[in-house]
Design an enzyme around this catalytic site. Structure first.
Site, PDB file in Angstrom:
ATOM      1  N   GLY A  54      -3.756   6.050  -1.096  1.00 48.00           N
ATOM      2  CA  GLY A  54      -5.015   5.470  -1.544  1.00 48.00           C
ATOM      3  C   GLY A  54      -6.110   6.534  -1.627  1.00 48.00           C
ATOM      4  N   SER A  55      -6.091   7.477  -0.696  1.00 47.48           N
ATOM      5  CA  SER A  55      -7.119   8.536  -0.694  1.00 47.48           C
ATOM      6  C   SER A  55      -7.051   9.351  -1.981  1.00 47.48           C
ATOM      7  CB  SER A  55      -6.925   9.479   0.505  1.00 47.48           C
ATOM      8  OG  SER A  55      -7.025   8.766   1.705  1.00 47.48           O
ATOM      9  N   ASN A  92     -13.389  -1.591   5.157  1.00 48.50           N
ATOM     10  CA  ASN A  92     -12.218  -1.462   6.049  1.00 48.50           C
ATOM     11  C   ASN A  92     -12.554  -1.686   7.518  1.00 48.50           C
ATOM     12  OD1 ASN A  92     -13.461   1.118   5.133  1.00 48.50           O
ATOM     13  ND2 ASN A  92     -12.335   1.941   6.877  1.00 48.50           N
ATOM     14  N   GLN A 146      -8.295  -2.217   0.850  1.00 48.36           N
ATOM     15  CA  GLN A 146      -8.197  -3.284   1.856  1.00 48.36           C
ATOM     16  C   GLN A 146      -8.065  -4.664   1.212  1.00 48.36           C
ATOM     17  OE1 GLN A 146      -7.885  -3.162   5.153  1.00 48.36           O
ATOM     18  NE2 GLN A 146      -8.133  -0.964   5.384  1.00 48.36           N
ATOM     19  N   CYS A 187      -8.476   6.244  10.313  1.00 44.15           N
ATOM     20  CA  CYS A 187      -8.596   7.622   9.847  1.00 44.15           C
ATOM     21  C   CYS A 187      -9.630   8.392  10.653  1.00 44.15           C
ATOM     22  CB  CYS A 187      -9.006   7.652   8.384  1.00 44.15           C
ATOM     23  SG  CYS A 187      -8.014   6.574   7.414  1.00 44.15           S
TER      24      CYS A 187
HETATM   25  N1  PLP Z   1      -9.864   3.229   1.293  1.00 43.03           N
HETATM   26  C1  PLP Z   1      -9.909   2.284   2.243  1.00 43.03           C
HETATM   27  C2  PLP Z   1     -10.941   1.192   2.148  1.00 43.03           C
HETATM   28  C3  PLP Z   1      -9.016   2.321   3.308  1.00 43.03           C
HETATM   29  O1  PLP Z   1      -9.073   1.393   4.269  1.00 43.03           O
HETATM   30  C4  PLP Z   1      -8.069   3.376   3.349  1.00 43.03           C
HETATM   31  C5  PLP Z   1      -7.150   3.494   4.498  1.00 43.03           C
HETATM   32  O2  PLP Z   1      -7.389   3.017   5.582  1.00 43.03           O
HETATM   33  C6  PLP Z   1      -8.056   4.313   2.316  1.00 43.03           C
HETATM   34  C7  PLP Z   1      -8.975   4.209   1.295  1.00 43.03           C
HETATM   35  C8  PLP Z   1      -7.070   5.438   2.310  1.00 43.03           C
HETATM   36  O3  PLP Z   1      -5.776   4.982   1.992  1.00 43.03           O
HETATM   37  P1  PLP Z   1      -4.523   5.887   2.384  1.00 43.03           P
HETATM   38  O4  PLP Z   1      -4.307   5.717   3.839  1.00 43.03           O
HETATM   39  O5  PLP Z   1      -3.386   5.314   1.578  1.00 43.03           O
HETATM   40  O6  PLP Z   1      -4.855   7.269   1.986  1.00 43.03           O
END
Ligand code: PLP
Length: 405
Positions: free
Chosen positions: A75-76, A156, A184, A330
């Site tokens: 997601g990042s 989140n 989310q 994170c």
């Molecule tokens: N965006 C939101 C709102 C998230 O909650 C998260 C992960 O917790 C991410 C982005 C990042 O996703 P990923 O862990 O797949 O990199």
């Protein structure tokens, strides 16, 4: 009180376990399809079949077409691509201003900060004390050189759901691209890209019982943020790298399953969430809910316990076999106060004593009751040893005595 023997996992916003059906399709992809999806022979075609099926499943779940889905490593990465890619594309037209909120995930916050270091300008919209972004505040921030509005669909930490449709309409009225970080939201609440009217939307498989290290960016037809990963011609020449065949197959299957049972799942999570919120706020003095209840993810309860540090509560819960968090996974190595709680005006000392409990389809009412039993025992015991709490109580008493005079 007896400790439950099994682990009570109440951190579903951090990640979720792969569903057995997801593992089955991934095992099949890993053990069978040994070819490269770009190769023109049978085992290559077999691998491509897994990729095509996964793409079609993800597209269908959010009402997009398969050609609008681009797989990423997480997601990042999807967030980085939407934000930086758009900034680089639009900089060619001298549009170097971006709008976001002050309580985004760090994948957005740190991408924006990186762009600021390169000379872009960013406006951070402050949420209301209830945790919502007001569309009129976004409109007021739009300038002739605005390239992008990026507002998360669901927060989140506090689970508040933003009015994305209204914000997208405003962005488009001013000719600005609209991205939403829906990591989310996808698989947790209904997400329909046509209904929302967004240009780009980020997702992550591990939030809905898919594999970790697997994400996707939806890009509406005709919208192209500049590539961040150049190389081969995968993902229609927009994101190079041999496809994660098993990851894509697992993501597709997981999302197909999540949306098939969405209403049932939402009702179940909401029942557990509301039980915990009601009981904790009633039985634990000064406990307070962070974020509004009206537009909120069905499984999110974020509660502050003044007078204590969240880390202490976390350890106590762990000793009772309960997994929860003090905020975003994170950021769990940092003792800094949560930027999300600060942005909605929670005082720093209260923010430090905040806990996030997030429920998933596998959690039970027995687990929700057990969490409350444990909190009702642990919080008063820890407070009786906490200088912060005792001092606060003394000050409150002095105030009330003065009031009585
Ligand atoms: N965006 C939101 C709102 C998230 O909650 C998260 C992960 O917790 C991410 C982005 C990042 O996703 P990923 O862990 O797949 O990199």
């Amino acid at each position: 009180m007896e400790t439950m023997e099994k682990v009570v996992y109440l951190d579903n916003a951090a990640t979720t376990a792969c569903a057995p059906e997801v593992l089955a399709v991934m095992t099949q992809a890993l053990s069978g399809a040994c070819g490269n999806p770009s190769s023109h022979y049978s085992v290559g075609y077999e691998a491509k079949e897994f990729v095509d099926t996964g793409r079609a499943q993800v597209a269908k779940a959010i009402n997009a077409s398969p050609a609008e889905i681009f797989f990423t490593g997480c997601g990042s990465e999807a967030d980085n691509w939407a934000v930086k890619g758009t900034a680089f594309t639009k900089a060619r037209q001298n549009k170097k201003h971006l709008i976001t909120s002050a309580f985004e995930h760090h994948a957005i916050m740190h991408s924006m900060a990186a762009l600021e270091r390169m000379g872009f300008e960013v406006t951070y919209i402050k949420p209301t004390p209830e945790g919502y972004i007001r569309p009129e505040d976004v409109e007021a921030a739009i300038r002739p050189d605005t390239a992008l509005v990026s507002i998360m669909m669901a927060n989140n930490e506090i689970g508040t759901i933003q009015p994305i449709k209204e914000i997208a309409e405003i962005a488009h009225k001013h000719g600005v691209w609209m991205h939403t970080d829906a990591v989310q939201a996808v698989g947790t609440i209904p997400v329909d890209v046509k209904e929302l009217g967004v240009d780009m939307l980020s997702m992550s498989a591990h939030k809905f019982n898919g594999p970790k290290g697997m994400g996707a960016l939806y890009c509406r037809k005709g919208i192209w943020p500049q590539n961040l990963i150049d190389g081969g011609s995968q993902e229609a020449r927009h994101r190079a790298g041999t496809e994660n065949v098993a990851g894509i197959a697992g993501m597709g299957k997981a999302l197909e399953m999540a949306v098939a049972h969405l209403d049932e799942r939402m009702a179940h999570e909401k029942e557990l969430r509301d039980y915990v919120i009601d009981r904790v706020l009633k039985n634990i003095p000064e406990a307070r809910l962070n974020g509004g209840l009206e537009h909120r993810l069905p499984g999110n309860a974020n509660i502050s316990f003044p007078g204590l540090e969240g880390e202490t509560i976390l350890l106590d819960l762990d000793m009772h076999n309960i997994c929860a968090s003090t905020g975003s996974a994170c950021n769990s190595d940092s003792l800094d106060p949560s930027h999300v709680l600060l942005s909605i005006g929670v005082p720093e000392e209260i923010g430090h004593g905040s806990m996030r409990f997030t429920f998933g389809p596998q959690n039970t009412m027995e687990e929700a009751k057990y969490l409350c039993d444990v909190l009702e025992e642990v919080i008063p015991r820890r407070r009786a040893m906490s200088c912060m709490w005792l001092q606060g109580q003394n000050t409150a008493r002095q105030f009330s005595l003065k009031g009585e005079n």
